[in-house]
Design an enzyme around this catalytic site. Structure first.
Site, PDB file in Angstrom:
ATOM      1  N   GLU A   1       0.642   4.225  -8.506  1.00  9.94           N
ATOM      2  CA  GLU A   1       1.545   4.219  -7.356  1.00  9.94           C
ATOM      3  C   GLU A   1       0.798   4.444  -6.040  1.00  9.94           C
ATOM      4  O   GLU A   1       0.016   5.388  -5.910  1.00  9.94           O
ATOM      5  CB  GLU A   1       2.612   5.305  -7.512  1.00  9.94           C
ATOM      6  CG  GLU A   1       3.633   5.012  -8.598  1.00  9.94           C
ATOM      7  CD  GLU A   1       4.898   5.828  -8.422  1.00  9.94           C
ATOM      8  OE1 GLU A   1       5.495   5.778  -7.322  1.00  9.94           O
ATOM      9  OE2 GLU A   1       5.281   6.521  -9.372  1.00  9.94           O
ATOM     10  N   ARG A   2       1.101   3.578  -5.081  1.00 11.49           N
ATOM     11  CA  ARG A   2       0.550   3.776  -3.742  1.00 11.49           C
ATOM     12  C   ARG A   2       1.224   5.006  -3.125  1.00 11.49           C
ATOM     13  O   ARG A   2       2.379   5.328  -3.416  1.00 11.49           O
ATOM     14  CB  ARG A   2       0.781   2.544  -2.860  1.00 11.49           C
ATOM     15  CG  ARG A   2       2.226   2.306  -2.489  1.00 11.49           C
ATOM     16  CD  ARG A   2       2.377   1.211  -1.454  1.00 11.49           C
ATOM     17  NE  ARG A   2       3.748   1.172  -0.954  1.00 11.49           N
ATOM     18  CZ  ARG A   2       4.155   0.409   0.048  1.00 11.49           C
ATOM     19  NH1 ARG A   2       3.307  -0.395   0.660  1.00 11.49           N
ATOM     20  NH2 ARG A   2       5.412   0.444   0.445  1.00 11.49           N
TER      21      ARG A   2
ATOM     22  N   CYS B   1      12.497   4.889  -3.808  1.00 12.69           N
ATOM     23  CA  CYS B   1      11.908   5.366  -5.059  1.00 12.69           C
ATOM     24  C   CYS B   1      13.012   5.324  -6.113  1.00 12.69           C
ATOM     25  O   CYS B   1      14.037   6.004  -5.965  1.00 12.69           O
ATOM     26  CB  CYS B   1      11.369   6.783  -4.898  1.00 12.69           C
ATOM     27  SG  CYS B   1      10.756   7.512  -6.437  1.00 12.69           S
TER      28      CYS B   1
ATOM     29  N   ASN C   1      13.153   6.288  -9.421  1.00 17.11           N
ATOM     30  CA  ASN C   1      13.388   7.548 -10.125  1.00 17.11           C
ATOM     31  C   ASN C   1      13.814   8.645  -9.158  1.00 17.11           C
ATOM     32  O   ASN C   1      14.536   9.573  -9.536  1.00 17.11           O
ATOM     33  CB  ASN C   1      12.141   7.964 -10.904  1.00 17.11           C
ATOM     34  CG  ASN C   1      11.970   7.166 -12.179  1.00 17.11           C
ATOM     35  OD1 ASN C   1      12.948   6.738 -12.794  1.00 17.11           O
ATOM     36  ND2 ASN C   1      10.726   6.949 -12.586  1.00 17.11           N
TER      37      ASN C   1
ATOM     38  N   ASN D   1       2.218  -1.128  -5.308  1.00 14.17           N
ATOM     39  CA  ASN D   1       2.050  -0.448  -6.589  1.00 14.17           C
ATOM     40  C   ASN D   1       1.551  -1.468  -7.613  1.00 14.17           C
ATOM     41  O   ASN D   1       1.878  -2.660  -7.531  1.00 14.17           O
ATOM     42  CB  ASN D   1       3.387   0.125  -7.055  1.00 14.17           C
ATOM     43  CG  ASN D   1       3.980   1.101  -6.055  1.00 14.17           C
ATOM     44  OD1 ASN D   1       3.568   2.243  -5.960  1.00 14.17           O
ATOM     45  ND2 ASN D   1       4.964   0.635  -5.289  1.00 14.17           N
TER      46      ASN D   1
ATOM     47  N   CYS E   1       7.506   5.087 -13.135  1.00 12.91           N
ATOM     48  CA  CYS E   1       7.869   4.540 -11.830  1.00 12.91           C
ATOM     49  C   CYS E   1       9.111   3.678 -12.030  1.00 12.91           C
ATOM     50  O   CYS E   1       9.055   2.664 -12.735  1.00 12.91           O
ATOM     51  CB  CYS E   1       6.725   3.714 -11.245  1.00 12.91           C
ATOM     52  SG  CYS E   1       7.134   2.918  -9.669  1.00 12.91           S
TER      53      CYS E   1
ATOM     54  N   ASN F   1       8.225  11.254 -13.696  1.00 13.65           N
ATOM     55  CA  ASN F   1       8.024  11.126 -12.251  1.00 13.65           C
ATOM     56  C   ASN F   1       8.462  12.455 -11.639  1.00 13.65           C
ATOM     57  O   ASN F   1       9.645  12.817 -11.724  1.00 13.65           O
ATOM     58  CB  ASN F   1       8.888   9.996 -11.708  1.00 13.65           C
ATOM     59  CG  ASN F   1       8.172   9.030 -10.785  1.00 13.65           C
ATOM     60  OD1 ASN F   1       8.740   8.011 -10.424  1.00 13.65           O
ATOM     61  ND2 ASN F   1       6.951   9.303 -10.387  1.00 13.65           N
TER      62      ASN F   1
END
Length: 237
Positions: free
Chosen positions: A172-173, A63, A65, A154, A182, A11
């Site tokens: 991922e959106r 998020c 990560n 997602n 993700c 990521n």
């Protein structure tokens, strides 16, 4: 202001050191659109706060990560092994040992879904996720785009390699493509799998490497590697 590129198990992020400056949402959006490029998003490291933007220039509540990268960055800059900070998804704590791990926002199960030939579970782990078990060999993400937009979520597909060891892939959106990994998606998948099997520690092989999710005392902990991929850059609005 300074910035650099980092990778958290595939990521990829621009990390902006904004601990000592104040940026408006519009200024952050402009920096994202100018510098993120082919990375997945940007992490604005403020004093005790993580603000995350996807590569489309829009803020996301969380998020996973990215949170691990925030912890790594603070460890790198301030030599702190344990880090606690706020986010739009609540207070997050993390630590740096052999891997960088964070205590994730509590997974919220919203129910199951069934749309034509697709069925799975809907969860929120800071941001919404669809989780489906199926083949992870050849995925037609184009066919899954209606699901991504219908649920504004997602999309995660996983398969079982062996007990407690999964293969996971995520669209991922906000990035609008499959990413190398993700973290909140891996946590969502692990939660669904743990609920089915009782496994409290789940290893997840993403495109970019290995993530682990451990459930203990009612909480989910996400772990994996983080690395700095560039020298520090001078960022200009």
């Amino acid at each position: 202001m300074k910035g650099a590129y980092y990778s958290a198990t595939g990521n990829n992020f621009l990390v902006v050191d904004s601990r000592n400056i104040s940026l408006s949402e519009e200024e952050k959006r402009l920096l994202v659109l100018k510098y993120v490029g082919e990375s997945d998003g940007a992490i604005f490291v403020e004093s005790g706060f993580m603000d995350y933007f996807n590569r489309d220039g829009l803020r996301a509540a969380f998020c996973g990560n990215g949170a691990r990268t925030y912890v790594h960055f603070i460890h790198e800059k301030e030599n702190s092994g344990s880090v606690e900070f706020s986010s739009h998804a609540g207070v997050i704590s993390g630590q740096v040992e052999d891997v960088v791990s964070v205590k994730m926002p509590p997974p919220r199960f919203l129910g199951s879904f069934e749309e034509e030939k697709y069925r799975g579970e809907i969860l929120v782990v800071g941001v919404p996720h669809l989780v489906m078990e199926g083949s992870t060999e050849a995925i037609d993400w184009g066919a899954l785009l209606p699901l991504r937009h219908l649920y504004d979520a997602n999309v995660n597909i996983y398969s079982v390699i062996e007990a407690g060891n999964l293969r996971v892939r995520t669209f991922e959106r906000g990035v609008e493509r499959e990413t190398g990994a993700c973290g909140s998606g891996a946590t969502s998948v692990a939660w669904v799998y743990s609920r089915k099997t009782g496994h409290n520690k789940v290893a997840l092989q993403a495109n970019g490497g290995l993530l682990t999710v451990t459930f203990r005392d009612g909480a989910a902990y996400l772990g994996g590697g983080v690395e700095k991929c560039s020298e520090e850059l001078e960022l200009q609005l």
